[in-house]
Scaffold this motif. Structure first.
Motif, PDB file in Angstrom:
ATOM      1  N   ILE A 279      12.828  -7.210  -0.069  1.00 38.69           N
ATOM      2  CA  ILE A 279      12.683  -7.883  -1.366  1.00 38.69           C
ATOM      3  C   ILE A 279      12.004  -9.235  -1.189  1.00 38.69           C
ATOM      4  CG2 ILE A 279      13.978  -8.964  -3.250  1.00 38.69           C
ATOM      5  CD1 ILE A 279      15.995  -6.624  -2.921  1.00 38.69           C
ATOM      6  N   THR A 280      12.398  -9.981  -0.172  1.00 42.81           N
ATOM      7  CA  THR A 280      11.786 -11.278   0.103  1.00 42.81           C
ATOM      8  C   THR A 280      10.303 -11.122   0.409  1.00 42.81           C
ATOM      9  OG1 THR A 280      13.873 -12.134   0.970  1.00 42.81           O
ATOM     10  CG2 THR A 280      11.872 -13.317   1.602  1.00 42.81           C
ATOM     11  N   SER A 281       9.959 -10.140   1.242  1.00 48.96           N
ATOM     12  CA  SER A 281       8.567  -9.904   1.610  1.00 48.96           C
ATOM     13  C   SER A 281       7.735  -9.449   0.417  1.00 48.96           C
ATOM     14  CB  SER A 281       8.479  -8.860   2.727  1.00 48.96           C
ATOM     15  OG  SER A 281       9.087  -9.341   3.887  1.00 48.96           O
ATOM     16  N   VAL A 282       8.291  -8.588  -0.411  1.00 43.63           N
ATOM     17  CA  VAL A 282       7.557  -8.117  -1.585  1.00 43.63           C
ATOM     18  C   VAL A 282       7.298  -9.272  -2.542  1.00 43.63           C
ATOM     19  CG1 VAL A 282       7.707  -6.670  -3.647  1.00 43.63           C
ATOM     20  CG2 VAL A 282       8.297  -5.711  -1.435  1.00 43.63           C
ATOM     21  N   CYS A 283       8.301 -10.088  -2.796  1.00 44.96           N
ATOM     22  CA  CYS A 283       8.126 -11.239  -3.694  1.00 44.96           C
ATOM     23  C   CYS A 283       7.065 -12.197  -3.155  1.00 44.96           C
ATOM     24  CB  CYS A 283       9.442 -11.975  -3.886  1.00 44.96           C
ATOM     25  SG  CYS A 283      10.652 -11.054  -4.841  1.00 44.96           S
ATOM     26  N   GLY A 284       7.108 -12.466  -1.874  1.00 45.22           N
ATOM     27  CA  GLY A 284       6.100 -13.340  -1.267  1.00 45.22           C
ATOM     28  C   GLY A 284       4.715 -12.733  -1.294  1.00 45.22           C
ATOM     29  N   ALA A 285       4.616 -11.433  -1.033  1.00 46.29           N
ATOM     30  CA  ALA A 285       3.313 -10.764  -1.046  1.00 46.29           C
ATOM     31  C   ALA A 285       2.738 -10.716  -2.454  1.00 46.29           C
ATOM     32  CB  ALA A 285       3.442  -9.358  -0.463  1.00 46.29           C
ATOM     33  N   VAL A 286       3.576 -10.524  -3.455  1.00 54.06           N
ATOM     34  CA  VAL A 286       3.103 -10.559  -4.847  1.00 54.06           C
ATOM     35  C   VAL A 286       2.570 -11.956  -5.169  1.00 54.06           C
ATOM     36  CG1 VAL A 286       3.868 -10.482  -7.259  1.00 54.06           C
ATOM     37  CG2 VAL A 286       4.498  -8.643  -5.702  1.00 54.06           C
ATOM     38  N   ALA A 287       3.264 -12.991  -4.711  1.00 57.95           N
ATOM     39  CA  ALA A 287       2.792 -14.355  -4.937  1.00 57.95           C
ATOM     40  C   ALA A 287       1.447 -14.598  -4.252  1.00 57.95           C
ATOM     41  CB  ALA A 287       3.832 -15.362  -4.442  1.00 57.95           C
ATOM     42  N   VAL A 288       1.299 -14.104  -3.032  1.00 58.17           N
ATOM     43  CA  VAL A 288       0.039 -14.260  -2.306  1.00 58.17           C
ATOM     44  C   VAL A 288      -1.083 -13.509  -3.025  1.00 58.17           C
ATOM     45  CG1 VAL A 288      -1.164 -13.660  -0.165  1.00 58.17           C
ATOM     46  CG2 VAL A 288       1.102 -14.692  -0.068  1.00 58.17           C
ATOM     47  N   LEU A 289      -0.823 -12.286  -3.448  1.00 55.02           N
ATOM     48  CA  LEU A 289      -1.848 -11.520  -4.159  1.00 55.02           C
ATOM     49  C   LEU A 289      -2.206 -12.159  -5.495  1.00 55.02           C
ATOM     50  CD1 LEU A 289      -0.911  -7.791  -3.543  1.00 55.02           C
ATOM     51  CD2 LEU A 289      -3.006  -8.950  -2.885  1.00 55.02           C
ATOM     52  N   TRP A 290      -1.222 -12.681  -6.195  1.00 52.34           N
ATOM     53  CA  TRP A 290      -1.485 -13.337  -7.459  1.00 52.34           C
ATOM     54  C   TRP A 290      -2.404 -14.544  -7.249  1.00 52.34           C
ATOM     55  CZ3 TRP A 290      -0.286 -18.266  -9.229  1.00 52.34           C
ATOM     56  CH2 TRP A 290      -0.534 -18.487 -10.584  1.00 52.34           C
TER      57      TRP A 290
END
Length: 77
Positions: free
Chosen positions: A60-71
């Motif tokens: 969950i932490t990695s997905v949230c961070g990756a979504v932020a990076v992609l955004w």
């Protein structure tokens, strides 16, 4: 270490699906998941949320961070 790699690939793939509906390839998804884990851990730490102690929390932490990076990446393009 193998679990971390699998988690990174899965997190990057999920984040790619959330943001634009398709994966970006195994290597890019892995890198995105690894960077996302660092970014997500930092963001959660700033928000006062403690570190993840299990696999699901790390994902969950990695997905949230990756979504932020992609955004951010899509905004800069």
């Amino acid at each position: 270490m193998i679990i971390g790699i699998i988690t990174g690939i899965l997190a990057g793939f999920i984040a790619s699906k959330i943001t634009n509906g398709q994966g970006k390839g195994c290597i890019i998804d892995l890198l995105l998941g690894l960077v996302g884990g660092c970014v997500g851990g930092t963001l959660f730490g700033l928000a006062g949320i403690g570190p993840a102690y299990n696999w699901l929390g790390e994902l969950i932490t990695s997905v949230c961070g990756a979504v932020a990076v992609l955004w951010l990446w899509n905004k800069l393009k």
